[in-house]
Design a protein around this motif. Structure first.
Motif, short mmCIF file in Angstrom:
data_model
loop_
_atom_site.label_atom_id
_atom_site.label_comp_id
_atom_site.label_asym_id
_atom_site.label_seq_id
_atom_site.Cartn_x
_atom_site.Cartn_y
_atom_site.Cartn_z
N GLN A 194 -0.04 13.66 9.82
CA GLN A 194 -0.07 14.64 8.73
C GLN A 194 0.96 14.31 7.66
N SER A 195 2.08 13.74 8.06
CA SER A 195 3.22 13.57 7.16
C SER A 195 2.87 12.79 5.90
N THR A 196 2.14 11.69 6.02
CA THR A 196 1.84 10.91 4.82
C THR A 196 0.83 11.62 3.93
N ARG A 197 0.01 12.48 4.49
CA ARG A 197 -1.00 13.20 3.70
C ARG A 197 -0.40 14.43 3.01
N LEU A 198 0.76 14.88 3.46
CA LEU A 198 1.42 16.04 2.84
C LEU A 198 2.32 15.66 1.67
N GLU A 250 -2.27 6.46 14.10
CA GLU A 250 -3.16 5.90 13.09
C GLU A 250 -2.77 6.42 11.71
N ILE A 251 -2.46 5.49 10.80
CA ILE A 251 -2.19 5.84 9.41
C ILE A 251 -2.99 4.89 8.53
N GLU A 252 -3.13 5.23 7.27
CA GLU A 252 -3.88 4.40 6.34
C GLU A 252 -2.91 3.71 5.38
N PRO A 253 -2.61 2.42 5.62
CA PRO A 253 -1.67 1.71 4.75
C PRO A 253 -2.08 1.71 3.28
N PHE A 254 -3.38 1.67 2.99
CA PHE A 254 -3.81 1.70 1.59
C PHE A 254 -3.34 2.97 0.90
N ASP A 255 -3.41 4.10 1.60
CA ASP A 255 -2.96 5.37 1.04
C ASP A 255 -1.46 5.33 0.73
N ILE A 256 -0.69 4.77 1.64
CA ILE A 256 0.76 4.65 1.42
C ILE A 256 1.03 3.76 0.21
N LEU A 257 0.33 2.64 0.13
CA LEU A 257 0.48 1.70 -0.98
C LEU A 257 0.02 2.33 -2.30
N PHE A 258 -1.19 2.89 -2.31
CA PHE A 258 -1.78 3.42 -3.52
C PHE A 258 -0.97 4.58 -4.08
N ARG A 259 -0.46 5.45 -3.21
CA ARG A 259 0.32 6.61 -3.68
C ARG A 259 1.81 6.32 -3.73
#
Length: 190
Positions: A93-97, A117-126
């Protein structure tokens, strides 16, 4: 590490003693919005007494929607997310918040070897900053000063006091509902 500044918005995931202390530290650092997410009503109430501006119950629905959704408490996400539960679900949840450019600090301890499970693209893109924090040996003096000055409320976090002789029995059982911290007093409970 979180670089909380005056006016920051913060989410604390986990209402244990670390989460409740972190709520207070976020407010002291200048955060104007501090939201605690925990399942236990008694801990949500306590969090609001010691500085949380809002609380959410993860069992009442999607935490991301409650906090960062279009009709959430902070639409689009917060500046800083402090994961204090040590649970795979809250780490996810933490990266999505966090809002774009936000910071996530993982304080909760998951079992060694557990995968999340996390989405590295989301971390990179945001452009999120994701940090881990375990122990900083140079903070003990500052912590003691905060407690001594009364800036941090610790008495409300102590659910009960027990003697050293009672400790093995208490440790062997699950915590009572609403219990935050049991303090062991060698020589007898006070």
């Amino acid at each position: 590490m979180a670089q909380i500044k005056a006016g920051s918005s913060v989410v604390v995931l986990g209402g244990g003693v670390i989460g409740l202390l972190t709520v207070q530290l976020a407010r002291l650092a200048g955060a104007t919005t501090v939201i605690l997410s925990t399942r236990q009503q008694s801990r949500r109430t306590l969090a609001e007494e010691i500085g949380a501006t809002a609380t959410v119950d993860p069992s009442a629905g999607d935490v991301i929607e409650q906090i960062a959704g279009p009709n959430g408490l902070v639409p689009g996400g917060v500046d800083v997310v402090l994961e204090c539960a040590g649970v795979a679900e809250t780490v996810q949840q933490s990266t999505r918040l966090a809002k774009a450019g936000g910071t996530v600090v993982i304080l909760g301890v998951l079992p060694q070897g557990e995968k999340v499970e996390i989405e590295p693209f989301d971390i990179l893109f945001r452009e999120l900053r994701v940090l881990g924090s375990f122990i900083n040996p140079f903070t003990h003096r500052r912590a003691a000063d905060l407690v001594a000055s009364g800036a941090i409320e610790i008495d409300k976090l102590i659910s009960r006091r027990i003697s050293l002789e009672e400790a093995p029995d208490v440790i062997s059982r699950p915590a009572a509902p609403g219990e935050v911290k049991v303090l062991v007093i060698p020589g007898g409970a006070a």
